[in-house]
Design a protein around this motif. Sequence first.
Motif, mmCIF file in Angstrom:
data_model
loop_
_atom_site.group_PDB
_atom_site.id
_atom_site.type_symbol
_atom_site.label_atom_id
_atom_site.label_comp_id
_atom_site.label_asym_id
_atom_site.label_seq_id
_atom_site.Cartn_x
_atom_site.Cartn_y
_atom_site.Cartn_z
ATOM 1 N N ARG A 494 47.476 -68.576 75.957
ATOM 2 C CA ARG A 494 46.719 -67.860 76.699
ATOM 3 C C ARG A 494 47.087 -67.483 77.799
ATOM 4 N NH1 ARG A 494 40.965 -68.278 74.802
ATOM 5 N NH2 ARG A 494 40.534 -66.961 75.459
ATOM 6 N N ILE A 495 47.624 -68.147 78.532
ATOM 7 C CA ILE A 495 48.275 -67.728 79.776
ATOM 8 C C ILE A 495 49.478 -68.095 80.218
ATOM 9 C CG2 ILE A 495 47.604 -68.302 82.359
ATOM 10 C CD1 ILE A 495 45.203 -67.681 80.971
ATOM 11 N N ALA A 496 50.048 -69.309 79.812
ATOM 12 C CA ALA A 496 51.719 -68.895 80.068
ATOM 13 C C ALA A 496 52.032 -69.064 79.159
ATOM 14 C CB ALA A 496 52.058 -70.424 79.693
ATOM 15 N N GLY A 497 52.257 -68.999 78.031
ATOM 16 C CA GLY A 497 53.069 -67.777 77.402
ATOM 17 C C GLY A 497 53.058 -66.554 77.809
ATOM 18 N N PRO A 498 51.741 -65.565 77.568
ATOM 19 C CA PRO A 498 51.796 -64.300 78.145
ATOM 20 C C PRO A 498 52.177 -63.952 79.527
ATOM 21 C CG PRO A 498 49.776 -64.868 76.962
ATOM 22 C CD PRO A 498 50.370 -65.636 76.991
ATOM 23 N N VAL A 499 52.274 -65.499 80.408
ATOM 24 C CA VAL A 499 52.803 -64.926 81.942
ATOM 25 C C VAL A 499 54.842 -65.107 81.973
ATOM 26 C CG1 VAL A 499 53.306 -66.207 83.943
ATOM 27 C CG2 VAL A 499 51.089 -66.102 83.215
ATOM 28 N N ALA A 500 55.232 -65.689 80.813
ATOM 29 C CA ALA A 500 56.258 -66.167 80.379
ATOM 30 C C ALA A 500 56.667 -64.546 80.296
ATOM 31 C CB ALA A 500 56.696 -67.787 79.973
ATOM 32 N N ALA A 501 55.945 -64.826 79.014
ATOM 33 C CA ALA A 501 56.688 -62.893 78.776
ATOM 34 C C ALA A 501 56.533 -62.013 79.387
ATOM 35 C CB ALA A 501 55.793 -62.929 77.577
ATOM 36 N N ARG A 502 55.598 -61.665 80.391
ATOM 37 C CA ARG A 502 55.593 -61.080 81.386
ATOM 38 C C ARG A 502 56.950 -61.049 82.383
ATOM 39 N NH1 ARG A 502 50.323 -60.790 82.471
ATOM 40 N NH2 ARG A 502 49.536 -60.857 80.353
ATOM 41 N N SER A 503 57.259 -62.074 82.151
ATOM 42 C CA SER A 503 57.854 -62.480 83.618
ATOM 43 C C SER A 503 59.421 -62.215 82.939
ATOM 44 C CB SER A 503 57.556 -63.359 84.487
ATOM 45 O OG SER A 503 57.737 -64.715 83.627
ATOM 46 N N PHE A 504 59.781 -62.370 81.758
ATOM 47 C CA PHE A 504 60.681 -62.914 81.304
ATOM 48 C C PHE A 504 60.766 -61.139 81.028
ATOM 49 C CE2 PHE A 504 63.180 -61.887 77.886
ATOM 50 C CZ PHE A 504 64.338 -61.722 77.468
ATOM 51 N N ARG A 505 60.376 -59.648 80.625
ATOM 52 C CA ARG A 505 60.213 -59.191 80.787
ATOM 53 C C ARG A 505 60.353 -58.098 82.047
ATOM 54 N NH1 ARG A 505 54.653 -56.118 79.032
ATOM 55 N NH2 ARG A 505 54.648 -56.034 81.372
ATOM 56 N N ASP A 506 60.479 -58.450 83.002
ATOM 57 C CA ASP A 506 59.762 -58.194 84.675
ATOM 58 C C ASP A 506 61.792 -58.125 85.321
ATOM 59 O OD1 ASP A 506 57.580 -56.909 84.335
ATOM 60 O OD2 ASP A 506 56.714 -58.451 85.926
ATOM 61 N N ALA A 507 62.138 -59.897 84.294
ATOM 62 C CA ALA A 507 63.576 -59.584 84.598
ATOM 63 C C ALA A 507 64.282 -58.615 84.279
ATOM 64 C CB ALA A 507 63.613 -61.530 84.579
ATOM 65 N N LEU A 508 63.838 -58.720 82.870
ATOM 66 C CA LEU A 508 65.470 -58.365 82.130
ATOM 67 C C LEU A 508 65.159 -57.007 82.697
ATOM 68 C CD1 LEU A 508 66.207 -58.581 79.562
ATOM 69 C CD2 LEU A 508 64.905 -57.544 78.136
ATOM 70 N N ARG A 509 63.965 -56.184 83.238
ATOM 71 C CA ARG A 509 63.493 -55.005 83.474
ATOM 72 C C ARG A 509 64.219 -54.962 84.970
ATOM 73 N NH1 ARG A 509 58.453 -52.718 83.657
ATOM 74 N NH2 ARG A 509 57.673 -53.871 84.949
ATOM 75 N N ILE A 510 63.706 -55.568 86.177
ATOM 76 C CA ILE A 510 65.177 -55.525 86.634
ATOM 77 C C ILE A 510 66.743 -55.334 86.712
ATOM 78 C CG2 ILE A 510 65.396 -57.266 89.184
ATOM 79 C CD1 ILE A 510 62.270 -57.823 89.182
#
Lengths: 567, 85
Positions: A494-510
Amino acid sequence: MNSAAAASLILHPALILIAGALLLPLLRGTARNVAVLSAPTLALVALWLLPEGRLWQLQWLDYSLAPLAVDKLSRLFATIFVLMAIVGGLFALRQQSRLEIPAAFLYAGSAIGVTLAGDLITVFLFWEFMAVGSTLVLWSAGTPGAWAASRRYVAIHLAGGVILFAGITGQILATGDAGFHAMRADSIATWLILIGFLINTGAPPISAWLPDAYPEASWSGTVFLSAFTTKTAVYVLLRGFPGTEILVWIGTFMIFYGIVYALLENDMRRILAYSIVNQVGFMVVGIGIGTEMALNGAAAHAFAHIIYKALLLMSAGAVLAATGRRKCSELGGLFHSMPLTTICGTIGALAISSFPLTSGFVSKSMVTQAAADGHMQAVWLLLAAASAGVFLHAGIKFPWFVFFQKDSGLRPPDPPPSMRWAMILFAFLCIALGVWPDPLYALLPYAVDYAPYTAAHVITQLQLLLFSGLAFFVMLDYLRRTPTITLDVDWLWRIAGPVAARSFRDALRITRAGLNEQLLSGRQAMADSIARHRRPDGLLLRSWPTGGMALWVMVMLLAYLALYYLR
Amino acid sequence: MKHRHWLDDQGNVQTLWRGFLVLLALTVVAGFFVDMHPHFEIERWFGFNAAYGFVTCLLMIVGAKFMGFFLKRPDSHYSGDQRDE
């Protein structure tokens, strides 16, 4: 084919209930109410008309399937599931959602389908239907919380289904036999099957799906949810993995997990959800011990548990329906205006605590007795502590904080008759099975050689429970409810997964932006150089003077000459 | 409220408490008069089950409290994941 088998061709109890589920949305008013009560009643009659044996057999590919097979164990579980559908349907008659009861019947019917399945493929099919039915029950609550919880719930159960399917496929390939018999966890396939089953019991490490999802259903939905998924899992473990030692320790973990989390919990229905994990833990321990006494105890406890847990959740549902509140910190003093609900809830609480004269006393003690008979002192001590802990976390805590403690000033009335009668029926069964356990013992898979009511047993149990009660009131200050939740492994998804996914997405975007920029500048440079050379007076398109041409031809000829001499 | 419930009377609650304590004492005393069929050596100790029930419950409450110290969060902790993304 004899006449009994011919009759069973039309009367598969699971299909009766599922047909009822499909019919219900077409009906209105009294006709619907009659259908709600008669569909499971018909299934109960059909179930008891079935003789024992593999009644339906068919060949599929190279495997012989038995979608309808009856023995004592399957009849016991199917009986309590049908009973639950009848009384649960009665309790939910006034539910506004038109989806809930049909979904619950699909769910109950599939659970019965699992218990009457003689082969692993049928088990798997109904197993998945159960996931669909239970998710629909959760959905039909119609709140944003239920919607979010149902998505997490279905994700876990579909993942569990995939693991189970992989295991079943492997097992069938390895043995060439699709039949559902006792297995040993000694190959990857059987381990996968065991894991698939255990996920539905609420076993560690992902017990969190249960207290996350069940309390989000409607006031009547949770009653249905509490009964089928976990107890079907107990059934398949009983049949598939009796005497698998690791289950003793998994079950013990579940028992104490349930107690500790329920002690910290504020939501009345989540307290009861944690205590489902706790109670199923006792059954899993019994299956792990694996003697006839222990297996009988696990089966009997599942039967008794469905009744008292549904009763507890009905009383909680009545409170929720009347007040719209679910937090202990906002409830209390309801005995003033809800005497019947208070009494029924308290009977359920006494039964879950295994008080003498209640159903829990005659069922759970068989598991403890089996541990003592097997000279498993550590397990026995843990189970005794856990019995005291059950009284602590559910037996007193639930009725005390909901119906007594401080006066919240709420004065809701007792629920309407359909809900009242459902509670009275189950409260009656809790006491009746406790006072007269013989009919239940007669249903158990093995012959019962056990007398629950010895003076020693009654006194031992009373000492454990009453002193646990004393501990509750002595420590009341420490147990005062706060508006908090307790983190569990569902934090991971609920927290760690979405946060990890979001930061992965951000890293990908950058990274992509950076890469784009570099590529873009490189491309620009290339385009510039191409343009530079191909401009009208660029290097390649310039018009060259004739003299220059003659010069280059001469250079070429000289080079040719030089090469000729050098050769 | 029109009439008070008998449980609202502190005197009655006191009586219930006394009854409860008497019952506790009785269950322990009963151990003298009944053959307790102990399964294990430890059960032969006088009042073992009473003491064991009490002490293990205290331990469970303290243990839960200790865990709660690290794991408790306000109940709005997960309110973020109710939205649809």
